[in-house]
Design a protein around this motif. Structure first.
Motif, PDB file in Angstrom:
ATOM      1  N   GLY A  58     -41.641 -18.976   3.923  1.00 36.11           N
ATOM      2  CA  GLY A  58     -41.160 -18.611   3.000  1.00 36.11           C
ATOM      3  C   GLY A  58     -41.765 -16.698   3.304  1.00 36.11           C
ATOM      4  N   LEU A  59     -43.626 -16.284   3.788  1.00 37.69           N
ATOM      5  CA  LEU A  59     -44.295 -15.678   4.627  1.00 37.69           C
ATOM      6  C   LEU A  59     -43.595 -15.356   5.793  1.00 37.69           C
ATOM      7  N   THR A  81     -41.169 -13.305   7.217  1.00 35.45           N
ATOM      8  CA  THR A  81     -40.327 -12.348   6.624  1.00 35.45           C
ATOM      9  C   THR A  81     -39.029 -11.925   7.783  1.00 35.45           C
ATOM     10  N   PRO A  98     -35.754 -26.604   2.121  1.00 32.55           N
ATOM     11  CA  PRO A  98     -36.696 -25.744   1.143  1.00 32.55           C
ATOM     12  C   PRO A  98     -35.783 -24.468   0.749  1.00 32.55           C
ATOM     13  N   SER A  99     -36.360 -23.803  -0.707  1.00 32.83           N
ATOM     14  CA  SER A  99     -35.705 -22.771  -1.610  1.00 32.83           C
ATOM     15  C   SER A  99     -36.301 -21.788  -0.325  1.00 32.83           C
ATOM     16  N   GLN A 100     -37.415 -21.861   0.309  1.00 30.98           N
ATOM     17  CA  GLN A 100     -38.281 -20.850   0.671  1.00 30.98           C
ATOM     18  C   GLN A 100     -37.385 -20.116   1.279  1.00 30.98           C
ATOM     19  N   LEU A 101     -36.393 -20.917   2.569  1.00 31.73           N
ATOM     20  CA  LEU A 101     -35.297 -20.376   3.227  1.00 31.73           C
ATOM     21  C   LEU A 101     -34.602 -18.243   3.355  1.00 31.73           C
ATOM     22  N   LEU A 113     -36.747 -16.497   1.265  1.00 29.97           N
ATOM     23  CA  LEU A 113     -36.727 -15.703   1.692  1.00 29.97           C
ATOM     24  C   LEU A 113     -37.407 -14.775   3.158  1.00 29.97           C
ATOM     25  N   THR A 145     -35.274 -13.154   4.470  1.00 33.97           N
ATOM     26  CA  THR A 145     -34.537 -11.757   4.667  1.00 33.97           C
ATOM     27  C   THR A 145     -34.227 -11.463   5.738  1.00 33.97           C
ATOM     28  N   GLU A 152     -30.423 -20.126  -2.723  1.00 37.71           N
ATOM     29  CA  GLU A 152     -31.500 -18.642  -2.305  1.00 37.71           C
ATOM     30  C   GLU A 152     -30.374 -18.980  -1.175  1.00 37.71           C
TER      31      GLU A 152
END
Length: 181
Positions: free
Chosen positions: A2-3, A5, A22-25, A27, A29, A48
């Motif tokens: 998620g980092l 970006t 993972p839901s962090q996908l 992030l 954007t 997400e």
């Protein structure tokens, strides 16, 4: 994950990836393309994914994804290609996909979807190809027919005159002869 970006493209197709997405996908954007096809991804599609508003192409074909197509995918306004084929998705196609005004290709074949295409999806202005197994195969395309031509067709020819009766034919012959009536 998620980092990252600033990541623009994520291509991990055919890498034997297992487990759930993972839901962090959501992030990532700045992501423009995501290709995770031909893996062993399981579980449901995280809602997400609807946060990836820069996404142009999403290919999750040939996995073992279950659940339904999340309506949040309708938030991906710039998406031109969505391939969720050959998974284990169920339910109906959400009408929110009709908000994907740039979508050209939508492939949902090889799932367990029910129902029919929402009218909102079939009316998308850029849609060139919409594929799914739940519909009968039309003669040429799943898309609606093109609009009628702008010029109207010519009018039909006038009907032929009614046949003359025997008496009228005789009068006509007499009038055309010299010295006739």
């Amino acid at each position: 994950l998620g980092l990252l970006t600033g990541l623009r493209s994520l291509d991990l197709a055919s890498n034997s990836i297992t487990g759930a997405m993972p839901s962090q996908l959501g992030l990532l954007t700045g992501l423009r393309t995501m290709d995770l096809a031909s893996n062993s991804i399981t579980g449901t599609l995280p809602p997400e994914l609807g946060r990836l508003t820069s996404l142009r192409g999403l290919d999750l074909a040939e996995n073992s994804i279950t659940g339904s197509v999340p309506p949040e995918l309708g938030l991906l306004q710039g998406l031109t290609r969505l391939d969720l084929s050959s998974n284990s998705l169920q339910g109906s196609v959400p009408s929110q996909l009709g908000q994907l005004s740039s979508l050209r290709t939508l492939d949902l074949r090889g799932n367990s979807l029910s129902g029919t295409w929402p009218a909102e999806v079939l009316e998308l202005p850029a849609l060139e190809e919409a594929l799914a197994d739940f519909l009968p195969t039309p003669p040429e395309s799943d898309l609606p027919p093109p609009p009628p031509p702008s010029t109207p067709p010519p009018p039909p020819p006038p009907p032929p005159p009614p046949p003359l009766s025997r008496q009228a034919r005789c009068r006509r012959r007499q009038a055309s002869q010299p010295g006739g009536v």
